[in-house]
Design a protein around this motif. Structure first.
Motif, PDB file in Angstrom:
ATOM      1  N   TRP A   1       4.525   9.893  -7.443  1.00  0.00           N
ATOM      2  CA  TRP A   1       5.390   9.687  -8.772  1.00  0.00           C
ATOM      3  C   TRP A   1       4.860  10.189  -9.991  1.00  0.00           C
ATOM      4  CZ3 TRP A   1      10.338   9.847  -9.627  1.00  0.00           C
ATOM      5  CH2 TRP A   1      10.901   9.303 -10.798  1.00  0.00           C
ATOM      6  N   THR A   2       3.755   9.795 -10.149  1.00  0.00           N
ATOM      7  CA  THR A   2       3.133   9.831 -11.334  1.00  0.00           C
ATOM      8  C   THR A   2       2.728  11.383 -11.655  1.00  0.00           C
ATOM      9  OG1 THR A   2       1.488   7.849 -10.902  1.00  0.00           O
ATOM     10  CG2 THR A   2       0.965   9.254 -12.955  1.00  0.00           C
ATOM     11  N   VAL A   3       2.351  11.995 -10.799  1.00  0.00           N
ATOM     12  CA  VAL A   3       1.971  13.475 -10.686  1.00  0.00           C
ATOM     13  C   VAL A   3       3.411  14.269 -11.085  1.00  0.00           C
ATOM     14  CG1 VAL A   3       1.711  15.509  -9.382  1.00  0.00           C
ATOM     15  CG2 VAL A   3       0.265  13.470  -8.947  1.00  0.00           C
TER      16      VAL A   3
ATOM     17  N   TRP B   1       5.850  -0.275 -14.167  1.00  0.00           N
ATOM     18  CA  TRP B   1       6.213  -1.481 -13.577  1.00  0.00           C
ATOM     19  C   TRP B   1       5.516  -1.403 -11.937  1.00  0.00           C
ATOM     20  CZ3 TRP B   1      11.825  -2.411 -14.891  1.00  0.00           C
ATOM     21  CH2 TRP B   1      11.993  -3.072 -16.182  1.00  0.00           C
ATOM     22  N   SER B   2       5.777  -0.196 -11.280  1.00  0.00           N
ATOM     23  CA  SER B   2       5.388  -0.084 -10.043  1.00  0.00           C
ATOM     24  C   SER B   2       3.790   0.048 -10.017  1.00  0.00           C
ATOM     25  CB  SER B   2       5.803   1.462  -9.501  1.00  0.00           C
ATOM     26  OG  SER B   2       5.153   2.395  -9.977  1.00  0.00           O
ATOM     27  N   THR B   3       2.925   0.140 -10.926  1.00  0.00           N
ATOM     28  CA  THR B   3       1.642  -0.042 -10.930  1.00  0.00           C
ATOM     29  C   THR B   3       1.129  -1.298 -11.444  1.00  0.00           C
ATOM     30  OG1 THR B   3       1.488   1.448 -12.984  1.00  0.00           O
ATOM     31  CG2 THR B   3       1.180   2.732 -11.072  1.00  0.00           C
TER      32      THR B   3
ATOM     33  N   LEU C   1       5.748  -9.447  -4.941  1.00  0.00           N
ATOM     34  CA  LEU C   1       5.326  -8.588  -6.150  1.00  0.00           C
ATOM     35  C   LEU C   1       5.861  -8.934  -7.307  1.00  0.00           C
ATOM     36  CD1 LEU C   1       5.139  -4.804  -4.473  1.00  0.00           C
ATOM     37  CD2 LEU C   1       2.982  -6.274  -5.599  1.00  0.00           C
ATOM     38  N   TYR C   2       5.213  -9.399  -8.273  1.00  0.00           N
ATOM     39  CA  TYR C   2       5.919  -9.830  -9.487  1.00  0.00           C
ATOM     40  C   TYR C   2       5.259  -9.308 -10.773  1.00  0.00           C
ATOM     41  CZ  TYR C   2       6.635 -13.731 -12.996  1.00  0.00           C
ATOM     42  OH  TYR C   2       6.973 -14.379 -13.967  1.00  0.00           O
ATOM     43  N   LEU C   3       6.016  -9.277 -11.758  1.00  0.00           N
ATOM     44  CA  LEU C   3       5.401  -9.160 -13.078  1.00  0.00           C
ATOM     45  C   LEU C   3       6.163  -9.669 -14.267  1.00  0.00           C
ATOM     46  CD1 LEU C   3       3.616  -7.016 -14.993  1.00  0.00           C
ATOM     47  CD2 LEU C   3       5.817  -5.640 -14.753  1.00  0.00           C
ATOM     48  N   HIS C   4       5.413 -10.422 -15.201  1.00  0.00           N
ATOM     49  CA  HIS C   4       5.868 -10.824 -16.312  1.00  0.00           C
ATOM     50  C   HIS C   4       5.389 -10.069 -17.389  1.00  0.00           C
ATOM     51  CE1 HIS C   4       6.978 -14.487 -19.293  1.00  0.00           C
ATOM     52  NE2 HIS C   4       7.466 -13.356 -19.504  1.00  0.00           N
ATOM     53  N   ASP C   5       6.408  -8.951 -17.866  1.00  0.00           N
ATOM     54  CA  ASP C   5       5.954  -7.819 -18.589  1.00  0.00           C
ATOM     55  C   ASP C   5       5.448  -8.259 -19.908  1.00  0.00           C
ATOM     56  OD1 ASP C   5       5.214  -5.295 -19.282  1.00  0.00           O
ATOM     57  OD2 ASP C   5       7.197  -4.552 -18.797  1.00  0.00           O
ATOM     58  N   SER C   6       4.298  -7.815 -20.453  1.00  0.00           N
ATOM     59  CA  SER C   6       3.877  -7.905 -21.823  1.00  0.00           C
ATOM     60  C   SER C   6       4.441  -7.005 -22.673  1.00  0.00           C
ATOM     61  CB  SER C   6       2.377  -8.152 -22.083  1.00  0.00           C
ATOM     62  OG  SER C   6       1.789  -6.793 -21.302  1.00  0.00           O
TER      63      SER C   6
ATOM     64  N   LEU D   1       0.709  -1.306   0.087  1.00  0.00           N
ATOM     65  CA  LEU D   1       0.012   0.000  -0.076  1.00  0.00           C
ATOM     66  C   LEU D   1       0.926   1.088   0.207  1.00  0.00           C
ATOM     67  CD1 LEU D   1      -2.761  -0.967   2.639  1.00  0.00           C
ATOM     68  CD2 LEU D   1      -3.077  -1.036   0.059  1.00  0.00           C
ATOM     69  N   PHE D   2       1.870   1.178   0.775  1.00  0.00           N
ATOM     70  CA  PHE D   2       2.899   2.251   1.023  1.00  0.00           C
ATOM     71  C   PHE D   2       3.376   2.388  -0.556  1.00  0.00           C
ATOM     72  CE2 PHE D   2       5.452   5.508   2.758  1.00  0.00           C
ATOM     73  CZ  PHE D   2       6.486   5.381   2.187  1.00  0.00           C
ATOM     74  N   TRP D   3       3.651   1.340  -1.275  1.00  0.00           N
ATOM     75  CA  TRP D   3       4.078   1.523  -2.421  1.00  0.00           C
ATOM     76  C   TRP D   3       3.492   2.399  -3.418  1.00  0.00           C
ATOM     77  CZ3 TRP D   3       8.704   1.211  -5.147  1.00  0.00           C
ATOM     78  CH2 TRP D   3       8.762   1.313  -6.480  1.00  0.00           C
ATOM     79  N   LEU D   4       2.159   1.992  -3.519  1.00  0.00           N
ATOM     80  CA  LEU D   4       1.220   2.262  -4.324  1.00  0.00           C
ATOM     81  C   LEU D   4       0.847   3.909  -4.020  1.00  0.00           C
ATOM     82  CD1 LEU D   4      -1.499  -0.673  -4.643  1.00  0.00           C
ATOM     83  CD2 LEU D   4       0.288   0.280  -6.318  1.00  0.00           C
TER      84      LEU D   4
END
Ligand SMILES: *[C@@H]1O[C@H](CO)[C@@H](O)[C@H](O)[C@H]1NC(C)=O
Ligand SMILES: *[C@@H]1O[C@H](CO)[C@@H](O)[C@H](O)[C@H]1NC(C)=O
Ligand SMILES: *[C@@H]1O[C@H](CO)[C@@H](O)[C@H](O)[C@H]1NC(C)=O
Ligand SMILES: *[C@@H]1O[C@H](CO)[C@@H](O)[C@H](O)[C@H]1NC(C)=O
Ligand SMILES: *[C@@H]1O[C@H](CO)[C@@H](O)[C@H](O)[C@H]1NC(C)=O
Length: 405
Positions: A18-20, A287-289, A240-245, A9-12
């Protein structure tokens, strides 16, 4: 488990800011989050520098601390004049009509202070020093300025006695890094009369430790024909994991105790270059989202100490920061005598990856409802590592590990 969720949650919540900031790199956001005032510029510089270095040494390990290099070059600009100065600051990515030099140095001063706090939660030592030939008479004002903004110092050194000078520089760095970084002298240029040395050491404490019992000797596949043996740490849990497309890679995010966040990036086979070319603020933001909690990731990471020493001249010249290395150099703020004939910028970064962590036991694997198949992720071929301080969004480390042995 609550800790995992909390971290997530902290990350999000931080990634929102960061987006802003990514959309508006200057005024509005720096007022809102001054601790990230310089972040967009520094992060862009980090990836740019890294991509240039990789191009210079395509099949080598690359290991740097970008934020530390930004800080060092900004510091050098304090003592430079005319074009040498604007080249340094513009080369770091600053738009001098949008941000004043005073704001830049104050920004770094604040950043330095915040990273100092981070140094207490991580085992981290970062600093720099400038060595100048003693015949050149260092200006008091320069020493005072770099102390004030960067907590750094300039030292008069007798470069006529090269043996002794290089030993002094070595000793200095060894002393400041409490013996962690012991040898920079082999990379020093014996003709130099100004040497800027920048160093960074990091050994984080994982939020969730690896069990040393699970560390086993395994093969690391350097390339199709060559492999080496490395101690491989492993752990299995919610991650937290991602296989990026979009970019051909898998990413896993681990956290250190405190504000350190580590992305381990495993390019799909044969796609290292594609992934490096795609590294940018936007990619990290995406990635972070899109990283999501996986019920079980079986993760294998080499237990290694990685370091790199760089004479940054070629790569900085490539990036447009060239005056400083030529007879055009204007160091009128450092010395009033004839400017140094040859200047050198040396960077040394070192990271130790080991099992050490805070929680005594890993959280149970089945804390989340089983929503996904377990994934096995082995960092047993060339990979990338990216370490952020997610409070200031500083790129503490950026590395390409080709051969960890
Ligand atoms: C060096 O920079 C200073 C300050 O910007 C300037 O006054 C001086 O004229 C410059 N010297 C040369 C040789 O360009
Ligand atoms: C620099 O900032 C000014 C003022 O904010 C802006 O008008 C200009 O387009 C910027 N230049 C670059 C190259 O971004
Ligand atoms: C090393 O550090 C100690 C204590 O901080 C200091 O007394 C000593 O002079 C330093 N040595 C060098 C070579 O800088
Ligand atoms: C594979 O790596 C080894 C060891 O680094 C190196 O000697 C060899 O040239 C590499 N082979 C290829 C095809 O890149
Ligand atoms: C993150 O860094 C900030 C500023 O140094 C500090 O106030 C905060 O406590 C840190 N957070 C954690 C979890 O260490």
């Amino acid at each position: 488990m609550p800790l995992v969720l909390y971290t997530c949650l902290f990350w999000l919540s931080t990634s929102g800011l960061w987006t802003v900031q990514a959309m508006d790199p200057s005024a509005v956001v720096s007022a809102r989050s001054p601790h990230r005032g310089l972040a967009p510029t520094n992060v862009d510089f980090a990836f740019d520098l890294f991509q240039h270095l990789v191009a210079w040494a395509p099949n080598k390990n690359i290991f740097i601390s970008p934020v530390s290099i930004s800080m060092t070059l900004a510091m050098l600009s304090l003592g430079s004049g005319s074009r040498t100065r604007s080249q340094l600051l513009q080369g770091l990515g600053f738009n001098l009509t949008a941000i004043s030099e005073a704001e830049i140095h104050q920004g770094f001063q604040y950043l330095h202070h915040l990273l100092g706090e981070l140094e207490r939660s991580l085992e981290m030592i970062m600093g720099n020093a400038l060595f100048l030939d003693h015949n050149l008479e260092l200006l008091e004002s320069f020493s005072a300025d770099i102390k004030h903004y960067y907590e750094s110092e300039a030292l008069a050194t007798d470069f006529q006695d090269w043996e002794r000078a290089s030993r002094e520089i070595n000793e200095y760095v060894r002393n400041k890094t409490k013996g962690k970084i012991v040898d920079v002298s082999s990379d020093l240029d014996s003709l130099a009369t100004l040497i800027l040395v920048n160093y960074m050491f990091l050994k984080g404490t994982w939020a969730y430790p690896f069990d040393p019992e699970n560390t086993k000797e395994k093969s690391f596949y350097v390339n199709e024909t060559s492999k080496v043996k490395v101690p491989m740490m492993s752990q299995s849990r919610v991650m937290l994991y991602l296989h990026d497309s979009v970019v051909p890679c898998q990413v896993v995010q681990l956290n250190y105790v405190g504000n350190g966040t580590v992305f381990f990036i495993l390019p799909d086979k044969g796609h290292m270059d594609t992934v490096i070319a795609a590294l940018s603020r936007d990619t990290i933001q995406r990635w972070s989202t899109t990283l999501t909690l996986r019920n079980q990731v079986d993760l294998y990471i080499p237990k290694v100490s990685i370091s790199g020493t760089y004479d940054l001249k070629s790569v900085l010249v490539d990036m447009g920061i060239s005056d400083l290395f030529s007879n055009q150099a204007n160091f009128s703020g450092i010395t009033q005598k004839a400017p140094p004939s040859i200047s050198q910028v040396i960077h040394k970064a070192m990271l130790q990856l080991d099992e050490r962590g805070m929680a005594p036991t890993a959280p149970t694997k089945n804390a989340l409802p089983l929503t996904s198949e377990p994934v096995t992720l082995r960092f047993d071929r060339p990979f990338l590592i990216l370490i952020f301080d997610h409070f200031t969004w500083s790129t503490l480390f950026l590395g390409k590990v080709v051969n960890p042995a």
